[in-house]
Design a protein around this motif. Structure first.
Motif, short mmCIF file in Angstrom:
data_model
loop_
_atom_site.label_atom_id
_atom_site.label_comp_id
_atom_site.label_asym_id
_atom_site.label_seq_id
_atom_site.Cartn_x
_atom_site.Cartn_y
_atom_site.Cartn_z
N PHE A 107 0.81 -1.27 0.05
CA PHE A 107 0.03 -0.14 -0.02
C PHE A 107 0.84 1.48 -0.01
N GLY A 108 2.07 1.33 -0.02
CA GLY A 108 2.89 2.29 0.21
C GLY A 108 2.46 2.77 1.84
N ASP A 109 2.37 1.86 2.49
CA ASP A 109 1.81 2.30 4.09
C ASP A 109 2.98 2.54 4.74
N GLY A 110 3.67 3.87 4.80
CA GLY A 110 5.03 4.24 5.48
C GLY A 110 5.51 5.40 5.33
N LYS A 153 -1.67 -9.43 6.92
CA LYS A 153 -2.37 -9.98 5.57
C LYS A 153 -2.90 -8.89 4.87
N ARG A 154 -2.95 -9.07 3.69
CA ARG A 154 -3.25 -8.00 2.84
C ARG A 154 -4.83 -7.43 2.94
N VAL A 155 -5.04 -6.38 3.86
CA VAL A 155 -6.40 -5.80 3.98
C VAL A 155 -6.04 -4.44 4.21
N HIS A 156 -6.96 -3.59 3.58
CA HIS A 156 -6.77 -2.27 3.77
C HIS A 156 -6.62 -1.55 4.96
N GLN A 157 -7.63 -1.94 6.14
CA GLN A 157 -7.68 -1.26 7.28
C GLN A 157 -6.23 -1.96 8.10
#
Length: 284
Positions: free
Chosen positions: A27-30, A98-102
Motif C-alpha cells: 500500500f505504500g503504507d509508510g 495480511k493484505r487488508v486495507h484497514q
C-alpha cells in the motif's frame, strides 16, 4: 560492501530481505526521510528525524526508535559505510500483515530500515542551472506527509525526464505548488516567493534552511503562492532539496527565465548555503 540497518541489526545488503506482506510493498503504507551527509557528518539530521516522526504521526504510525536512537543508527551507517558525501535513507512501514486495507488488528511491529548511499554534490548543475517542465499536479491532498505513496511524483518526474528536463514544476489549477522531489522559489524585483507550507506541499528541510538564510542576509521573502504564468515572468527561479541544495532554474518549458542563467540572488543564496556545510574533520 553496503551495510544496511533493519530489524534492529546492521547487515550486509546481500543478507537483507523484505517480506512480500510488508504493507509498504502493498500500500505504500509508510514514511521516509533522506538525511544529507557532508564530509562524513550528518547535516540537519534532527530536523529530518523530527519530520519523520511528524509524518508518521499523521498516518497513525509508531516509529520503533527514539530520535536519539535514529541519530545513532544514522551515524553508525556513515561510519560502517565510510560515507564521505552522500545521504542516509530512512524508512518506516506499518509492518508485515495480511493484505487488508484497514490497519492490522492486533497491530504488528513496524519495519524500520536505513542505508547509506554515496551521492556527490551536483556542483556542475548548480553552476549553469537546470531546465524544468511544467506538469499538472494531480497528487493527493496530503503532500505535507512524506509518505511512500509517490506514484504521482514518479510520473511527473518521468514526464520531465522524457522532455530532457531535470525536474517537473508542478502546478494545481495554474498555481505552482512544488517539484516532484523539490520545493520551488521565484524571485521578482528582489523579493523571494515560495508556496506556503500547507497540505499541498512538503515543507522541505532545505526550504526551511533557505528561508532562514534569506532572513539572515536581509533578503525579503514571502510565503505566497504564484501562478505558472507568473513563474515565466520571474527574474529568477530556483528549487531546493536535500540532494539539489539551491539549484538555479534557467528555463521552464524551453522558455528562458530572466537572462537564462543563474541569477545574482540565487548565487548569493548558494554561497550562504555552502557556508553551512560541515567542513572535513580537522579543518576550519
Amino acid at each position: 560492501m553496503s551495510i544496511y540497518f533493519i530489524d534492529g541489526k546492521f547487515a550486509d545488503k546481500q543478507e537483507i530481505s523484505i517480506s512480500v506482506d510488508d504493507r509498504g510493498y502493498y500500500f505504500g503504507d509508510g514514511v521516509y526521510e533522506v538525511i544529507k551527509v557532508y564530509n562524513g557528518k550528518l547535516y540537519t539530521a534532527n530536523e529530518h528525524i523530527q519530520r519523520l516522526f511528524e509524518s508518521a504521526d499523521k498516518i497513525k504510525l509508531s516509529v520503533p526508535y527514539t530520535e536519539q536512537q535514529i541519530i545513532e543508527i544514522a551515524s553508525k551507517l556513515v561510519e560502517n559505510n565510510n560515507l564521505d558525501t552522500g545521504h542516509i535513507y530512512l524508512q518506516v512501514t506499518r509492518g508485515n500483515a495480511k493484505r487488508v486495507h484497514q490497519f492490522p488488528n492486533p497491530s504488528v511491529q513496524p519495519v524500520f530500515m536505513a542505508y547509506a548511499l554515496t551521492n556527490p554534490r551536483l556542483v556542475a548543475n548548480m553552476e549553469v542551472g537546470i531546465t524544468v517542465k511544467s506538469v499538472e499536479d494531480v497528487r493527493w491532498l496530503r503532500c505535507d506527509i512524506k509518505s511512500l505513496n509517490l506514484l504521482g511524483n514518479v510520473l511527473a518526474k518521468q514526464e520531465a525526464q522524457e522532455a530532457g528536463c531535470f525536474e517537473a514544476l508542478l502546478h494545481r489549477d495554474g498555481v505552482v505548488t512544488e517539484g516532484s522531489a523539490s520545493n520551488f522559489f521565484g524571485i521578482k524585483d528582489g523579493v523571494v516567493y515560495t508556496h506556503p507550507a500547507t497540505n499541498l506541499i512538503l515543507n522541505g528541510i532545505t526550504r526551511q534552511t533557505v528561508m532562514r538564510l534569506c532572513q539572515e542576509i536581509g533578503l525579503p521573502i514571502e510565503e505566497k503562492a504564484f501562478t505558472l504564468r507568473e513563474a515565466f515572468q520571474m527574474d529568477e527561479l530556483f528549487l531546493t532539496s536535500t540532494t539539489s541544495e539551491v539549484m538555479p532554474v534557467v528555463a521552464v518549458d524551453q522558455s528562458l527565465i530572466g537572462e537564462g542563467q543563474p541569477g545574482v540572488i540565487t548565487k548569493k543564496l548558494q554561497e550562504a548555503f555552502a557556508a553551512q556545510i560541515p567542513v572535513p574533520i580537522g579543518k576550519n
